[in-house]
Design a protein around this motif. Structure first.
Motif, PDB file in Angstrom:
ATOM      1  N   ASP A 119       0.853  -1.197   0.000  1.00 45.33           N
ATOM      2  CA  ASP A 119       0.000   0.000   0.000  1.00 45.33           C
ATOM      3  C   ASP A 119       0.890   1.250   0.000  1.00 45.33           C
ATOM      4  O   ASP A 119       2.122   1.151  -0.062  1.00 45.33           O
ATOM      5  CB  ASP A 119      -0.934  -0.024   1.213  1.00 45.33           C
ATOM      6  CG  ASP A 119      -0.155   0.128   2.510  1.00 45.33           C
ATOM      7  OD1 ASP A 119       1.005  -0.342   2.558  1.00 45.33           O
ATOM      8  OD2 ASP A 119      -0.680   0.720   3.462  1.00 45.33           O
ATOM      9  N   CYS A 120       0.267   2.434   0.139  1.00 50.30           N
ATOM     10  CA  CYS A 120       1.035   3.691   0.091  1.00 50.30           C
ATOM     11  C   CYS A 120       2.065   3.770   1.215  1.00 50.30           C
ATOM     12  O   CYS A 120       3.180   4.255   1.030  1.00 50.30           O
ATOM     13  CB  CYS A 120       0.091   4.892   0.210  1.00 50.30           C
ATOM     14  SG  CYS A 120      -1.045   5.030  -1.168  1.00 50.30           S
ATOM     15  N   GLY A 146      -6.202   9.612  -4.083  1.00 52.02           N
ATOM     16  CA  GLY A 146      -4.838   9.998  -3.718  1.00 52.02           C
ATOM     17  C   GLY A 146      -3.851   8.860  -3.556  1.00 52.02           C
ATOM     18  O   GLY A 146      -2.706   9.093  -3.154  1.00 52.02           O
ATOM     19  N   HIS A 147      -4.270   7.621  -3.824  1.00 51.08           N
ATOM     20  CA  HIS A 147      -3.326   6.497  -3.673  1.00 51.08           C
ATOM     21  C   HIS A 147      -2.297   6.522  -4.790  1.00 51.08           C
ATOM     22  O   HIS A 147      -2.621   6.790  -5.948  1.00 51.08           O
ATOM     23  CB  HIS A 147      -4.081   5.162  -3.685  1.00 51.08           C
ATOM     24  CG  HIS A 147      -4.879   4.937  -2.444  1.00 51.08           C
ATOM     25  ND1 HIS A 147      -4.393   4.266  -1.354  1.00 51.08           N
ATOM     26  CD2 HIS A 147      -6.147   5.322  -2.117  1.00 51.08           C
ATOM     27  CE1 HIS A 147      -5.318   4.231  -0.406  1.00 51.08           C
ATOM     28  NE2 HIS A 147      -6.396   4.873  -0.846  1.00 51.08           N
ATOM     29  N   ARG A 148      -1.073   6.214  -4.450  1.00 52.67           N
ATOM     30  CA  ARG A 148       0.023   6.196  -5.425  1.00 52.67           C
ATOM     31  C   ARG A 148       0.334   4.758  -5.817  1.00 52.67           C
ATOM     32  O   ARG A 148       0.576   3.908  -4.951  1.00 52.67           O
ATOM     33  CB  ARG A 148       1.283   6.836  -4.820  1.00 52.67           C
ATOM     34  CG  ARG A 148       1.141   8.317  -4.515  1.00 52.67           C
ATOM     35  CD  ARG A 148       2.444   8.855  -3.896  1.00 52.67           C
ATOM     36  NE  ARG A 148       3.025   7.986  -2.873  1.00 52.67           N
ATOM     37  CZ  ARG A 148       2.614   7.939  -1.606  1.00 52.67           C
ATOM     38  NH1 ARG A 148       1.630   8.721  -1.208  1.00 52.67           N
ATOM     39  NH2 ARG A 148       3.199   7.130  -0.734  1.00 52.67           N
ATOM     40  N   VAL A 157      -4.083  -2.991  -6.440  1.00 51.97           N
ATOM     41  CA  VAL A 157      -5.328  -2.376  -5.923  1.00 51.97           C
ATOM     42  C   VAL A 157      -5.742  -3.029  -4.606  1.00 51.97           C
ATOM     43  O   VAL A 157      -6.334  -2.377  -3.741  1.00 51.97           O
ATOM     44  CB  VAL A 157      -6.514  -2.447  -6.926  1.00 51.97           C
ATOM     45  CG1 VAL A 157      -6.231  -1.710  -8.209  1.00 51.97           C
ATOM     46  CG2 VAL A 157      -6.970  -3.861  -7.202  1.00 51.97           C
ATOM     47  N   VAL A 158      -5.410  -4.307  -4.455  1.00 49.58           N
ATOM     48  CA  VAL A 158      -5.827  -5.018  -3.236  1.00 49.58           C
ATOM     49  C   VAL A 158      -5.138  -4.397  -2.021  1.00 49.58           C
ATOM     50  O   VAL A 158      -5.779  -4.133  -0.987  1.00 49.58           O
ATOM     51  CB  VAL A 158      -5.513  -6.529  -3.344  1.00 49.58           C
ATOM     52  CG1 VAL A 158      -5.966  -7.255  -2.081  1.00 49.58           C
ATOM     53  CG2 VAL A 158      -6.164  -7.138  -4.580  1.00 49.58           C
ATOM     54  N   ILE A 162      -7.123  -2.535   1.012  1.00 52.86           N
ATOM     55  CA  ILE A 162      -6.993  -2.975   2.410  1.00 52.86           C
ATOM     56  C   ILE A 162      -6.544  -1.794   3.279  1.00 52.86           C
ATOM     57  O   ILE A 162      -7.013  -1.616   4.408  1.00 52.86           O
ATOM     58  CB  ILE A 162      -6.019  -4.172   2.538  1.00 52.86           C
ATOM     59  CG1 ILE A 162      -6.593  -5.392   1.804  1.00 52.86           C
ATOM     60  CG2 ILE A 162      -5.777  -4.530   4.009  1.00 52.86           C
ATOM     61  CD1 ILE A 162      -5.651  -6.596   1.729  1.00 52.86           C
ATOM     62  N   GLU A 163      -5.684  -0.972   2.727  1.00 52.46           N
ATOM     63  CA  GLU A 163      -5.220   0.218   3.465  1.00 52.46           C
ATOM     64  C   GLU A 163      -6.429   1.066   3.899  1.00 52.46           C
ATOM     65  O   GLU A 163      -6.546   1.466   5.059  1.00 52.46           O
ATOM     66  CB  GLU A 163      -4.289   1.032   2.551  1.00 52.46           C
ATOM     67  CG  GLU A 163      -3.741   2.295   3.162  1.00 52.46           C
ATOM     68  CD  GLU A 163      -2.887   3.101   2.159  1.00 52.46           C
ATOM     69  OE1 GLU A 163      -2.827   2.722   0.967  1.00 52.46           O
ATOM     70  OE2 GLU A 163      -2.297   4.103   2.586  1.00 52.46           O
TER      71      GLU A 163
END
Ligand code: G6P
Length: 650
Positions: A119-120, A146-148, A157-158, A162-163
């Motif tokens: 995740d980020c 805003g996810h990188r 994406v998973v 989850i984040e």
């Protein structure tokens, strides 16, 4: 295809993960990686494009490797603090982690696209088998928030979902994974770990295999049993979208998609660690070829009673009355299993006098096939996980047909989708190119064809008994072929420089050729095509290089199945036709045949068997022929390029 191993416990996880990934290498992959909880709320991810050996080398070079794969129960020294996941745990001593081998679908094989994905924040690591079909929409949504993203994979994406869900679920990883899974469509097996959840792993699956077990020092999950056979023989199979939570003390908790606790029944793995080892053979393919006498013996054992003169299939969920009312049989399968299906078709039609069709599973569902409740659909799959075959099974079930699955893998997906399951007794097959599973499938289909004929009153018990008695001779006859391979090796050596090879046969001989040509092309990369011998004059004969008439070095090899059969004389004429055009004929013929030796100096003799059983003996020299040519080309016969052992995508 992709492989997953996840371990949490009180012993170092690196050796367990690497060992598991090595055991999954046979499935085919192009990159590998690990994510470990290394304490102080952090994860460390190490991944590479390439083989597990390359990943291991990096670990060695950076002092992150742990040399022993022993799960003996002794707790290692963990440094200053010996709590798993505590601050500053060295990578090599970390006790919770996930590992992966990736077979690229979305994005080229590269370090960035290798799993684990994160995740980020880098706190959540995910490994994934399968394809997230709605990943593009999810990715756009996540980017909008805003996810990188750092990879091209659908998997990433998973991690980001989850984040978000972890924050929404007040930092409950199990709830977060469940909520995430509810948003995914497609196929997936997932293993997840979080830096702030020491000693905890969450795994789940949908349409992609995953097994879970306890070990002496913890809990393990993997996408395939070879990865955990060393640590436990008792495993739990998850149903679609169920979740398993693995704790470092070995406790396992299972939940259904609604979050209710469930207690799955454990299944004991029947095969041994020996099956996952080469056992002195230079490669798994040769080992598995040599196992064939045992495999055929075990597959037919106990199916025939001399006292009653009858074949029995007690596990069949069809009454004799229902069997009598079947109007049609459709066999669906892919690859080598499809070839076994072609042989099954001929035997069923001959003996049971029923219309039987064998269909390539990937085509079957798109052609609006005629399937009714009076159709018996036989789905053949060594792995039980082939997506194309499973889709055909679903279609058949929807149409009300009874689906009979023939597979090698207990607990595989096909065993859950079918009405009835018949197991071949091949045990674990590691080499990508199927050998022993093919013979086992053919042996089982032969018995099933006899059974169908018997139940429908088409064969007298005397005739059934006669075929069965001949089948009992097969293990000895196959062993005979394996003991004397000189002519096979010499014929293969004759073809070492060939760019292309043709295989010709008639009747069941043609089907043996389809399988022989597939073996050659998949492991040696030599172009090979098989034809019904009567068809070559309608086109394929043009492929024979006429320069072969004067220069033996450029002769086109033609492998001809010329065993004693109803079409033997016609086959000899076809051999003459190709010889007259400059071919180099490699003949597979019945021991004692002198006519064939007058036509060609390249003959592989096999013991005499009834024509209906000939695939069970005549296929064996073609397996060895293909292997020898592949070795001459320096190919890796166990893991041919671009191929996977079980193909879980359509
Ligand atoms: C893959 C393998 C083949 C196999 C085919 C069907 O393509 O490389 O060797 O025959 O899948 O597999 P299945 O497990 O369904 O028999």
């Amino acid at each position: 295809m992709c492989g997953i191993v996840a371990f949490t416990g009180t012993s170092p996880t690196v050796p367990v993960l690497l060992n598991g990934l090595r055991r999954l290498e046979y499935r085919g992959y192009d990159s590998a990686g690990l994510a470990l909880q290394t304490g102080d709320g952090s994860l460390e991810i190490i991944k590479r494009a390439g083989k597990v050996a390359e990943l291991e080398q990096i670990l060695e070079e950076t002092g992150k490797a742990h040399t022993s794969a022993d799960d003996s129960g002794t707790k290692p020294a963990l440094g200053e603090k010996d709590t798993p996941g505590a601050a500053n745990t060295p990578f090599s001593q970390a006790t919770t982690g996930i590992g992966h081998t990736r077979w690229a679908t979305h994005g080229v094989p590269s370090e960035a696209n290798a799993h684990p994905q994160h995740d980020c924040s880098g706190s959540i690591a995910v490994v994934h088998n399968g394809i997230i079909e709605n990943y593009a929409i999810l990715r756009a949504e996540l980017q909008g928030r805003g996810h990188r993203f750092v990879s091209q994979t659908d998997t990433e994406v998973v991690a980001h979902l989850i984040e978000e869900e972890y924050a929404a679920a007040h930092e409950d990883l199990v709830l977060a994974v469940r909520a995430t899974v509810a948003r995914l469509s497609g196929s997936f097996a997932l293993a997840v770990c979080h830096a702030s959840e020491p000693g905890l792993l969450v795994v789940t699956r949908n349409d992609s295999p995953l097994v879970v077990g306890k070990t002496k020092t913890g809990a393990i999950a993997a996408s395939d049993t070879p990865a955990l056979i060393e640590y436990t023989r008792e495993v739990y199979y998850l149903d679609d979208r169920d979740l398993a939570v693995l704790h470092e003390n070995g406790t396992l908790h299972f939940f259904d998609p609604a979050g209710s606790a469930i207690v799955p029944t454990p299944v004991t793995i029947e095969w041994d660690l020996e099956d996952a080892e080469r056992g002195g053979y230079p490669d798994f393919m040769l080992k598995e070829i040599h196992e064939q006498p045992r495999v055929v013996k075990d597959t037919i054992a106990g199916r025939y009673s001399a006292a009653t003169g009858r074949i029995s299939f007690e596990e069949l969920a069809l009454s004799p009355r229902e069997l009598k009312h079947i109007e049609r049989v459709i066999i669906v399968a892919c690859g080598t299993s499809y070839h076994a299906g072609l042989i099954g078709r001929d035997l069923m039609e001959t003996w049971a006098r029923l219309p039987v069709e064998t269909a390539v599973a990937s085509e079957f569902r798109y052609r609006n096939p005629l399937v009714t409740p009076k159709t018996l659909v036989i789905a053949i799959s060594q792995s039980g996980e082939t997506a194309d075959t499973l889709e055909a099974v679903k279609l058949a079930r929807l149409a009300g047909a009874h689906v009979l699955a023939i597979t090698n893998v207990v607990g595989s997906r096909i065993t859950r989708e079918a009405n009835t399951v018949l197991y071949i007794k091949a045990h674990l097959e590691i080499a990508v190119a199927a050998t022993k599973s093919f013979l086992a499938q053919v042996a089982l289909l032969t018995l099933f064809a006899l059974y169908l004929a018997q139940e429908r009153g088409q064969l007298e018990s005397g005739a059934v008994g006669e075929v069965y008695a001949a089948m009992e001779q097969l293990p000895r006859q196959i062993a005979g072929v394996l003991e004397d391979t000189a002519s096979i090796i010499s014929c293969a050596s004759e073809c070492g420089n060939a760019q292309t090879a043709l295989f010709i046969g008639r009747g069941v001989g043609a089907t043996i050729c389809y399988e022989g040509a597939l073996k050659l092309k998949e492991i040696s990369y030599v172009h090979a095509e098989a034809f019904a011998a009567g068809e070559i004059k309608h086109g394929p004969i043009a492929l024979i290089n006429p320069e072969g008439l004067t220069d033996p070095q450029v002769q086109t090899p033609v492998v001809a199945m010329a065993c004693k059969s109803a079409t033997y004389d016609k086959m000899l004429s076809n051999i003459e036709e190709v010889l007259a055009r400059g071919a180099k004929v490699i003949a597979v013929a019945t021991a004692g045949d002198t006519r064939i030796a007058e036509l060609t100096g390249h003959v592989i003799f096999i013991p005499e068997v009834p024509e209906c059983l000939s695939p069970l003996v005549a296929s064996v020299p073609l397996q060895l022929f293909a292997r020898h040519i592949a070795l001459m080309h320096g190919a890796n016969v166990d893991q041919p390029r671009n191929l996977a052992k079980s193909v879980t995508v359509e």
